[in-house]
Design an enzyme around this catalytic site. Structure first.
Site, PDB file in Angstrom:
ATOM      1  N   ASP A 185       0.864  -1.186   0.000  1.00  0.00           N
ATOM      2  CA  ASP A 185       0.000   0.000   0.000  1.00  0.00           C
ATOM      3  C   ASP A 185       0.899   1.233   0.000  1.00  0.00           C
ATOM      4  OD1 ASP A 185      -1.985   1.842   0.346  1.00  0.00           O
ATOM      5  OD2 ASP A 185      -2.705   1.074   2.273  1.00  0.00           O
ATOM      6  N   HIS A 187      -0.470   4.489  -0.106  1.00  0.00           N
ATOM      7  CA  HIS A 187      -1.208   5.633   0.456  1.00  0.00           C
ATOM      8  C   HIS A 187      -1.157   6.868  -0.441  1.00  0.00           C
ATOM      9  CE1 HIS A 187      -2.017   4.997   5.064  1.00  0.00           C
ATOM     10  NE2 HIS A 187      -2.557   4.068   4.329  1.00  0.00           N
ATOM     11  N   GLU A 211      -0.737  -0.652  -4.316  1.00  0.00           N
ATOM     12  CA  GLU A 211      -1.975   0.108  -4.117  1.00  0.00           C
ATOM     13  C   GLU A 211      -1.708   1.605  -4.037  1.00  0.00           C
ATOM     14  OE1 GLU A 211      -4.351  -1.515  -0.950  1.00  0.00           O
ATOM     15  OE2 GLU A 211      -4.804   0.483  -0.179  1.00  0.00           O
ATOM     16  N   GLU A 237      -9.889   3.343  -2.855  1.00  0.00           N
ATOM     17  CA  GLU A 237     -10.465   3.458  -1.506  1.00  0.00           C
ATOM     18  C   GLU A 237     -10.985   4.865  -1.223  1.00  0.00           C
ATOM     19  OE1 GLU A 237      -6.799   2.286   0.537  1.00  0.00           O
ATOM     20  OE2 GLU A 237      -6.884   4.147   1.663  1.00  0.00           O
ATOM     21  N   ASP A 260     -14.710   1.321  -0.913  1.00  0.00           N
ATOM     22  CA  ASP A 260     -15.012   1.095   0.499  1.00  0.00           C
ATOM     23  C   ASP A 260     -16.527   1.164   0.639  1.00  0.00           C
ATOM     24  OD1 ASP A 260     -15.579   1.543   3.290  1.00  0.00           O
ATOM     25  OD2 ASP A 260     -13.428   1.907   3.556  1.00  0.00           O
ATOM     26  N   HIS A 287     -11.876  -2.074   0.295  1.00  0.00           N
ATOM     27  CA  HIS A 287     -11.116  -1.459   1.395  1.00  0.00           C
ATOM     28  C   HIS A 287     -11.941  -1.575   2.666  1.00  0.00           C
ATOM     29  CE1 HIS A 287     -10.031   2.412   3.595  1.00  0.00           C
ATOM     30  NE2 HIS A 287      -8.827   1.886   3.422  1.00  0.00           N
TER      31      HIS A 287
HETATM   32 MG   LIG Z   1      -4.831   1.862   1.120  1.00  0.00          MG
END
Ligand SMILES: [Mg+2]
Length: 378
Positions: A185, A187, A211, A237, A260, A287
Site C-alpha cells: 500500500d 497511500h 496500491e 479506496e 469502500d 477497502h
Molecule cells: Mg490503502
C-alpha cells in the site's frame, strides 16, 4: 485513529430495525452531521425502497456530497438492506444475487512500522518488525498480507528510500515464501517518477498488487504508472460513486478496484461499480479498516460479487471490538464463511457501545514531513 459511526434505522414495525456503518477517519463529527441532514429525507419513507432512498439522498441533495455525505448515505443504505433481510428472514447476500463462492478470502494490513524511526535511521530500519507481524497473521491462518513500505516522498527521491522499500520487501518475501501474497500500500504518497521506480524495485518480489502508487486526484497519472510497470495496480479506496470510478475503469488505470462500502455509496452502489470494473476484467478488493458492522457488510458483498478478489480485514484495532457488535460471522483459516442469519447478521450492543464514547482522534499519528519540514502525503 478512528471513531466508529454506526447508523440505527428504526421502523414502525416493533423490533424491526437495521444497522449500518459510516466511520470516516478524522471526519467523525462531519459524518454525524451529514446523517442529521439526511434524516428529514428518509424519516417516514419505506426502508425497502433502497434505490429510491439512495436517489433521494444523492439527487435531492443538489450538492454532490463527496466522501462525507456519501459515507452517511452508505451507512443509511446498509441499514436498509439489514431491515429488508430481517423482514424477509434472508441474509443480505441472497438478496444481492446469492452466493457466487463458498468462502471469502481475507487479508490484513500490517501497517507501516515506525516512520519516525525509519527517517531517524536514514532508512536503515530493521525489516524484522514486518516479518514478525506477517508471521503472527499467517499463524492465524491468513495467506495474504498488506504493508506500507514505501516511505512518504517528495517529487523526487534519494536512492535510500528505494533501497529501504526493496530491503523490506525482500525480507518479507524470504520470510513468508511464495505461498503468501504480499500487497504493498503506497497511500498515494508518490509522484509519477517515484511510483514507477518503487514498482520497479518491488517487481522481482512479485507483489500481489501495488496500491495507490500516486494520489487519487489525477487518474491520468495512475494510467502512466500502470503502463510503465508489470506490477498489478490497485486503487479506489478514496473514490465515491460510480461516477468517480468511471474514469478509473474506462482509462484502465488499474487492475483491481478497491471501493469502500462505507464510503462509496453503500452495497448497491458498490455492486454497480464492481460490474463496471468486470467489463474491463478488473478484480475487486474492498477497502475496510473500519468497525465490525463494516465487516459484515463486506461479507455479503464479497459472497455475491463475481469479480471479488480479496477482502481487507481488521483484526487488532481494539480489544472490545466484538463486545460492541455481536455477530454470527464465522472466520476460519483466513476466510469468512457464509451464514444464513437474516439481514447483515449482526447486533450492536448499545450498552457496550455507550462505554466507548467519541474521543478526539489522534491526527496523523506518524510524522510525515520532508527533511525541510514541508508536509507530505500521509
Ligand atoms: Mg490503502
Amino acid at each position: 485513529m478512528r471513531n466508529w459511526v454506526f447508523v440505527k434505522l428504526e421502523t414502525d414495525v416493533a423490533g424491526l430495525y437495521g444497522w449500518g456503518e459510516c466511520s470516516l477517519e478524522w471526519k467523525t463529527r462531519s459524518v454525524a452531521g451529514a446523517l442529521e441532514d439526511f434524516a428529514p429525507m428518509i424519516v417516514g419513507e419505506d426502508p425497502t425502497r433502497i434505490e429510491h432512498l439512495y436517489q433521494k439522498m444523492y439527487r435531492q441533495s443538489f450538492w454532490r456530497t463527496g466522501v462525507i455525505g456519501l459515507s452517511a448515505i452508505s451507512g443509511i443504505e446498509q441499514a436498509c438492506w439489514d431491515i429488508l433481510g430481517k423482514s424477509l428472514g434472508q441474509p443480505v447476500y441472497k438478496l444481492l444475487g446469492g452466493a457466487v463462492r463458498e468462502k471469502v478470502r481475507m487479508y490484513t494490513h500490517l501497517g507501516g512500522g515506525d516512520m519516525r524511526a525509519v527517517y531517524e535511521s536514514q532508512y536503515t530500519a530493521d525489516p524484522q518488525v514486518f516479518v514478525d507481524r506477517a508471521q503472527e497473521v499467517i499463524a492465524r491462518g491468513y495467506n495474504a498480507v498488506k504493508v506500507l513500505i514505501t516511505p512518504p516522498t517528495e517529487s523526487l527521491n534519494s536512492i535510500a528510500a528505494y533501497k529501504y522499500a526493496e530491503r523490506m520487501m525482500e525480507a518479507l518475501r524470504l520470510a513468508v515464501g511464495d505461498a503468501v501474497d504480499i500487497m504493498v500500500d503506497c497511500h498515494g504518497r508518490h509522484s509519477l517518477a517515484n511510483a514507477i521506480e518503487f514498482c520497479r524495485v518491488l517487481a522481482p518480489y512479485r507483489p500481489y498488487f501495488v496500491e495507490e502508487p500516486v494520489p487519487p486526484e489525477n487518474v491520468d497519472v495512475m494510467v502512466e504508472v500502470r503502463n510503465a510497470t508489470t506490477v498489478p495496480i490497485a486503487t479506489g479506496e478514496r473514490l465515491v460513486t460510480r461516477y468517480q470510478f468511471r474514469d478509473v475503469v474506462e482509462k484502465q488505470a488499474c487492475h483491481v478496484i478497491q471501493p469502500d462500502l462505507c464510503h462509496c455509496g453503500g452495497l448497491w452502489e458498490a455492486k454497480k461499480i464492481a460490474a463496471m470494473a468486470e467489463t474491463y476484467t478488473m478484480g475487486v478488493a474492498p477497502h475496510n479498516p473500519l468497525g465490525p458492522v463494516a465487516n459484515a457488510v463486506a461479507l455479503h458483498f464479497d459472497l455475491s460479487t463475481p469479480n471479488f478478489l480479496i477482502q481487507e480485514d481488521m483484526l487488532t484495532d481494539v480489544p472490545w471490538r466484538w463486545e460492541v457488535v455481536q455477530h454470527s460471522l464465522v472466520s476460519q483459516d483466513g476466510y469468512w464463511l457464509p451464514n444464513d442469519a437474516p439481514g447483515l447478521g449482526i447486533e450492536v450492543n448499545e450498552e457496550a457501545a455507550a462505554r466507548h464514547p467519541f474521543k478526539q482522534e489522534v491526527i496523523h499519528p506518524m510524522t510525515v514531513r520532508a527533511h525541510d519540514g514541508a508536509v507530505l502525503d500521509w
